[in-house]
Design an enzyme around this catalytic site. Sequence first.
Site, PDB file in Angstrom:
ATOM      1  N   ASP A 191      36.121   1.866 -12.595  1.00  0.00           N
ATOM      2  CA  ASP A 191      35.979   0.991 -13.763  1.00  0.00           C
ATOM      3  C   ASP A 191      35.299  -0.319 -13.366  1.00  0.00           C
ATOM      4  O   ASP A 191      34.515  -0.886 -14.134  1.00  0.00           O
ATOM      5  CB  ASP A 191      37.353   0.698 -14.380  1.00  0.00           C
ATOM      6  CG  ASP A 191      38.052   1.980 -14.795  1.00  0.00           C
ATOM      7  OD1 ASP A 191      37.371   2.882 -15.304  1.00  0.00           O
ATOM      8  OD2 ASP A 191      39.275   2.080 -14.594  1.00  0.00           O
ATOM      9  N   HIS A 208      43.624   2.947 -16.496  1.00  0.00           N
ATOM     10  CA  HIS A 208      42.374   3.687 -16.248  1.00  0.00           C
ATOM     11  C   HIS A 208      42.186   4.777 -17.304  1.00  0.00           C
ATOM     12  O   HIS A 208      42.172   5.955 -17.006  1.00  0.00           O
ATOM     13  CB  HIS A 208      42.386   4.291 -14.838  1.00  0.00           C
ATOM     14  CG  HIS A 208      41.219   5.200 -14.588  1.00  0.00           C
ATOM     15  ND1 HIS A 208      39.917   4.746 -14.535  1.00  0.00           N
ATOM     16  CD2 HIS A 208      41.141   6.543 -14.425  1.00  0.00           C
ATOM     17  CE1 HIS A 208      39.103   5.764 -14.339  1.00  0.00           C
ATOM     18  NE2 HIS A 208      39.818   6.876 -14.267  1.00  0.00           N
TER      19      HIS A 208
HETATM   20  P1  NAI Z   1      37.418  19.335  -8.896  1.00  0.00           P
HETATM   21  O1  NAI Z   1      38.012  20.427  -9.717  1.00  0.00           O
HETATM   22  O2  NAI Z   1      35.977  19.413  -8.566  1.00  0.00           O
HETATM   23  O3  NAI Z   1      38.213  19.227  -7.518  1.00  0.00           O
HETATM   24  C1  NAI Z   1      39.589  19.199  -7.448  1.00  0.00           C
HETATM   25  C2  NAI Z   1      39.995  19.862  -6.151  1.00  0.00           C
HETATM   26  O4  NAI Z   1      41.418  19.772  -6.054  1.00  0.00           O
HETATM   27  C3  NAI Z   1      39.619  21.349  -6.060  1.00  0.00           C
HETATM   28  O5  NAI Z   1      38.885  21.590  -4.884  1.00  0.00           O
HETATM   29  C4  NAI Z   1      40.959  22.059  -6.050  1.00  0.00           C
HETATM   30  O6  NAI Z   1      40.973  23.238  -5.261  1.00  0.00           O
HETATM   31  C5  NAI Z   1      41.852  20.980  -5.453  1.00  0.00           C
HETATM   32  N1  NAI Z   1      43.270  21.176  -5.735  1.00  0.00           N
HETATM   33  C6  NAI Z   1      43.881  21.551  -6.876  1.00  0.00           C
HETATM   34  N2  NAI Z   1      45.214  21.630  -6.691  1.00  0.00           N
HETATM   35  C7  NAI Z   1      45.445  21.262  -5.405  1.00  0.00           C
HETATM   36  C8  NAI Z   1      46.606  21.143  -4.617  1.00  0.00           C
HETATM   37  N3  NAI Z   1      47.821  21.399  -5.096  1.00  0.00           N
HETATM   38  N4  NAI Z   1      46.460  20.743  -3.339  1.00  0.00           N
HETATM   39  C9  NAI Z   1      45.232  20.466  -2.832  1.00  0.00           C
HETATM   40  N5  NAI Z   1      44.105  20.573  -3.526  1.00  0.00           N
HETATM   41  C10 NAI Z   1      44.209  20.976  -4.794  1.00  0.00           C
HETATM   42  O7  NAI Z   1      37.769  17.958  -9.616  1.00  0.00           O
HETATM   43  P2  NAI Z   1      37.120  16.509  -9.333  1.00  0.00           P
HETATM   44  O8  NAI Z   1      35.947  16.311 -10.194  1.00  0.00           O
HETATM   45  O9  NAI Z   1      36.995  16.339  -7.869  1.00  0.00           O
HETATM   46  O10 NAI Z   1      38.285  15.544  -9.913  1.00  0.00           O
HETATM   47  C11 NAI Z   1      39.525  15.466  -9.254  1.00  0.00           C
HETATM   48  C12 NAI Z   1      40.475  14.564 -10.030  1.00  0.00           C
HETATM   49  O11 NAI Z   1      40.016  13.209 -10.028  1.00  0.00           O
HETATM   50  C13 NAI Z   1      40.614  14.934 -11.511  1.00  0.00           C
HETATM   51  O12 NAI Z   1      41.962  14.817 -11.895  1.00  0.00           O
HETATM   52  C14 NAI Z   1      39.770  13.892 -12.221  1.00  0.00           C
HETATM   53  O13 NAI Z   1      40.164  13.693 -13.543  1.00  0.00           O
HETATM   54  C15 NAI Z   1      40.059  12.685 -11.350  1.00  0.00           C
HETATM   55  N6  NAI Z   1      39.113  11.581 -11.506  1.00  0.00           N
HETATM   56  C16 NAI Z   1      39.594  10.320 -11.309  1.00  0.00           C
HETATM   57  C17 NAI Z   1      38.804   9.219 -11.448  1.00  0.00           C
HETATM   58  C18 NAI Z   1      39.359   7.848 -11.231  1.00  0.00           C
HETATM   59  O14 NAI Z   1      38.657   6.878 -11.539  1.00  0.00           O
HETATM   60  N7  NAI Z   1      40.556   7.671 -10.708  1.00  0.00           N
HETATM   61  C19 NAI Z   1      37.380   9.356 -11.843  1.00  0.00           C
HETATM   62  C20 NAI Z   1      36.947  10.719 -11.964  1.00  0.00           C
HETATM   63  C21 NAI Z   1      37.802  11.784 -11.818  1.00  0.00           C
END
Ligand code: NAI
Length: 337
Positions: A149, A181
């Site tokens: 942000d 957020h």
């Molecule tokens: P993605 O689906 O590409 O990657 C998530 C990864 O987490 C996958 O490789 C999956 O296998 C792994 N995963 C799922 N359950 C797991 C577990 N129990 N243990 C270990 N690994 C596990 O998703 P992406 O795009 O990387 O986003 C990840 C998270 O970050 C989402 O919740 C998204 O909403 C959040 N996010 C947060 C932001 C922030 O500003 N804080 C900004 C953008 C996204």
Amino acid sequence: MTKVTVLGAAGGIGQPLSLLLKMSPYVSTLALYDLRLAPGVARDLSHINTNSKCRGYGKDELADALKGANVVVIPAGVPRKPGMTRDDLFKINAGIVANLVSATAKYAPSARILVISNPVNSTVPVACETLKNLGQFKPGKVMGVTTLDVVRAHTFLSDALGADHYGREAMKSHVTVIGGHSGTTIVPIVTNAKVRSKLVNKRQYDAYIHRVQFGGDEVVEAKQGAGSATLSMALAGFQFTNEVLRSIHLEKRAEPGPLPAFIYLPGVEGGKELQSKLGTNIEYFAAPVQMLRGDVVRVDVDWVDGLSDEEKKAIKICLEELDKNVQKGKRFVQSKL
Ligand code: NAI
């Protein structure tokens, strides 16, 4: 020797975040854990000729990935698709965060825990309440990462003002972001009155605020169902993690102004004062923080005195929504008892 463990390291955020961490001089061991592909991603990164050692851990190797970690970064979970809010992710991601935080408490009890998984407004309360139940909650060690942000607030401000590249850099000292957020809980605070006055009319100001609050939707829509922000988030996650690492190594922040983090207010110095200045008893809130040896030791309160009327109004709206998100996280943990 500093060990950083990334949980969810093979995902859209996890991979570029791990690449950036492999470049950090503050990391000596980089442990990558995911349910899939982590050993492959780690083998790839391990060929990069920086000083840190990088190793991947598969589904059943969480304990080994965590042992000895000083910092644990959690981008594990599902991301948004078009039409979804961050809150829609709660059902899946709350359970993932609770499990990963419990394992961290067991295998890396003194690690700082940086939560990226959305909805941060609820997953951070899930993390903290889970640790409280385990008798292992140290408030200064749990931080929700809201840096994206801040990155967006800087970029969009220079877009709005038509600033050139150097202007873009300068924006870093003119605006911060507090609150939460998600949507209207994201509250950009233009700290420099001169800059604020350049957003001349209310329409321009409102358009800027709206873009920071809903900038994530631009990415979700443009990616057409393939996920949400990953590359800009990796950069933001790296910036925040590197601040924690700099602090562990007793180095001062290089950028102007402290970064905000989404934290448990009553547990840190200044937290109760901030609640009282904002006229709220909300327990979780994002605001600029001071760190010592990688832990949050103080939350800044000075920014409250300079708030404009619009910003005060935005904070009121933020607090109403944020409270619901926080309660949802707390209820989730209580329901598991
Ligand atoms: P993605 O689906 O590409 O990657 C998530 C990864 O987490 C996958 O490789 C999956 O296998 C792994 N995963 C799922 N359950 C797991 C577990 N129990 N243990 C270990 N690994 C596990 O998703 P992406 O795009 O990387 O986003 C990840 C998270 O970050 C989402 O919740 C998204 O909403 C959040 N996010 C947060 C932001 C922030 O500003 N804080 C900004 C953008 C996204």
